[in-house]
Design a protein around this motif. Structure first.
Motif, PDB file in Angstrom:
ATOM      1  N   ASP A  69      51.802  55.191 -17.732  1.00 39.31           N
ATOM      2  CA  ASP A  69      51.926  56.031 -18.925  1.00 39.31           C
ATOM      3  C   ASP A  69      52.185  55.171 -20.166  1.00 39.31           C
ATOM      4  O   ASP A  69      51.603  55.403 -21.224  1.00 39.31           O
ATOM      5  CB  ASP A  69      53.043  57.060 -18.762  1.00 39.31           C
ATOM      6  N   LEU A  70      53.054  54.178 -20.034  1.00 39.10           N
ATOM      7  CA  LEU A  70      53.306  53.270 -21.151  1.00 39.10           C
ATOM      8  C   LEU A  70      52.046  52.495 -21.504  1.00 39.10           C
ATOM      9  O   LEU A  70      51.704  52.359 -22.682  1.00 39.10           O
ATOM     10  CB  LEU A  70      54.453  52.305 -20.821  1.00 39.10           C
ATOM     11  N   ASP A  71      51.337  51.993 -20.514  1.00 39.09           N
ATOM     12  CA  ASP A  71      50.098  51.252 -20.777  1.00 39.09           C
ATOM     13  C   ASP A  71      49.080  52.121 -21.517  1.00 39.09           C
ATOM     14  O   ASP A  71      48.415  51.658 -22.445  1.00 39.09           O
ATOM     15  CB  ASP A  71      49.489  50.730 -19.476  1.00 39.09           C
ATOM     16  N   ARG A  72      48.975  53.390 -21.127  1.00 41.39           N
ATOM     17  CA  ARG A  72      48.050  54.315 -21.787  1.00 41.39           C
ATOM     18  C   ARG A  72      48.473  54.517 -23.253  1.00 41.39           C
ATOM     19  O   ARG A  72      47.635  54.526 -24.155  1.00 41.39           O
ATOM     20  CB  ARG A  72      48.026  55.647 -21.024  1.00 41.39           C
ATOM     21  N   HIS A  73      49.779  54.626 -23.482  1.00 35.67           N
ATOM     22  CA  HIS A  73      50.314  54.758 -24.840  1.00 35.67           C
ATOM     23  C   HIS A  73      49.963  53.528 -25.677  1.00 35.67           C
ATOM     24  O   HIS A  73      49.471  53.642 -26.802  1.00 35.67           O
ATOM     25  CB  HIS A  73      51.838  54.951 -24.749  1.00 35.67           C
ATOM     26  N   LEU A  74      50.193  52.351 -25.133  1.00 33.03           N
ATOM     27  CA  LEU A  74      49.959  51.115 -25.879  1.00 33.03           C
ATOM     28  C   LEU A  74      48.482  50.858 -26.161  1.00 33.03           C
ATOM     29  O   LEU A  74      48.153  50.079 -27.058  1.00 33.03           O
ATOM     30  CB  LEU A  74      50.575  49.926 -25.130  1.00 33.03           C
ATOM     31  N   ALA A  75      47.605  51.507 -25.419  1.00 41.34           N
ATOM     32  CA  ALA A  75      46.160  51.335 -25.613  1.00 41.34           C
ATOM     33  C   ALA A  75      45.600  52.244 -26.705  1.00 41.34           C
ATOM     34  O   ALA A  75      44.421  52.096 -27.074  1.00 41.34           O
ATOM     35  CB  ALA A  75      45.427  51.589 -24.297  1.00 41.34           C
ATOM     36  N   LEU A  76      46.410  53.154 -27.243  1.00 48.68           N
ATOM     37  CA  LEU A  76      45.925  54.051 -28.291  1.00 48.68           C
ATOM     38  C   LEU A  76      45.545  53.252 -29.538  1.00 48.68           C
ATOM     39  O   LEU A  76      46.195  52.249 -29.858  1.00 48.68           O
ATOM     40  CB  LEU A  76      46.984  55.094 -28.635  1.00 48.68           C
ATOM     41  N   PRO A  77      44.505  53.685 -30.240  1.00 51.47           N
ATOM     42  CA  PRO A  77      44.021  52.908 -31.392  1.00 51.47           C
ATOM     43  C   PRO A  77      45.079  52.594 -32.448  1.00 51.47           C
ATOM     44  O   PRO A  77      45.129  51.470 -32.957  1.00 51.47           O
ATOM     45  CB  PRO A  77      42.904  53.783 -31.963  1.00 51.47           C
ATOM     46  N   HIS A  78      45.937  53.564 -32.794  1.00 51.02           N
ATOM     47  CA  HIS A  78      46.923  53.289 -33.850  1.00 51.02           C
ATOM     48  C   HIS A  78      47.959  52.266 -33.395  1.00 51.02           C
ATOM     49  O   HIS A  78      48.465  51.494 -34.212  1.00 51.02           O
ATOM     50  CB  HIS A  78      47.586  54.581 -34.359  1.00 51.02           C
ATOM     51  N   LEU A  79      48.251  52.214 -32.096  1.00 50.86           N
ATOM     52  CA  LEU A  79      49.193  51.201 -31.615  1.00 50.86           C
ATOM     53  C   LEU A  79      48.531  49.846 -31.462  1.00 50.86           C
ATOM     54  O   LEU A  79      49.164  48.821 -31.713  1.00 50.86           O
ATOM     55  CB  LEU A  79      49.844  51.660 -30.309  1.00 50.86           C
TER      56      LEU A  79
END
Length: 111
Positions: A69-79
């Protein structure tokens, strides 16, 4: 990343020390991440703070259902964009500590 306990929430605490002339801008940028992040699947806790003893030092605390879940969050374009340009705002790189939670609140974690 250090040892991660499988099937356990993953927490982290991070410190951001901005360039003085970019502190207000960084504060607003980091605040803009709060609401959308809290709606992400797997985000159990997401908090943004400022150090009372050292104004302009920002602290964030996050708890994720899993590393995935954290990896998916960090892969978001704004991040990804923030990560690429973070040193434009910071005096020194982010100081992030990954934590194994041994005392989660007794609420069910939905997989």
């Amino acid at each position: 990343m250090a040892h991660i306990v499988p099937n356990s929430p993953l927490a982290l605490v991070g410190f951001a020390r901005p360039k003085p002339e970019r502190a207000a801008e960084l504060r607003e940028l980091l605040l803009s991440f709060v609401t959308p992040t809290r709606t992400e699947d797997g985000a159990l806790e997401y908090h943004f703070h400022e150090d009372n003893a050292d104004p302009g030092t920002f602290v964030f605390y996050e708890v994720w259902r899993s590393k995935e879940d954290l990896d998916r969050h960090l892969a978001l374009p704004h991040l990804q964009d923030f990560w690429e340009h973070r040193m434009d705002y910071l005096e020194q790189d982010l100081d992030i500590k990954f934590l194994t939670m041994h005392s989660p609140y007794p609420r069910p974690i939905v997989a």
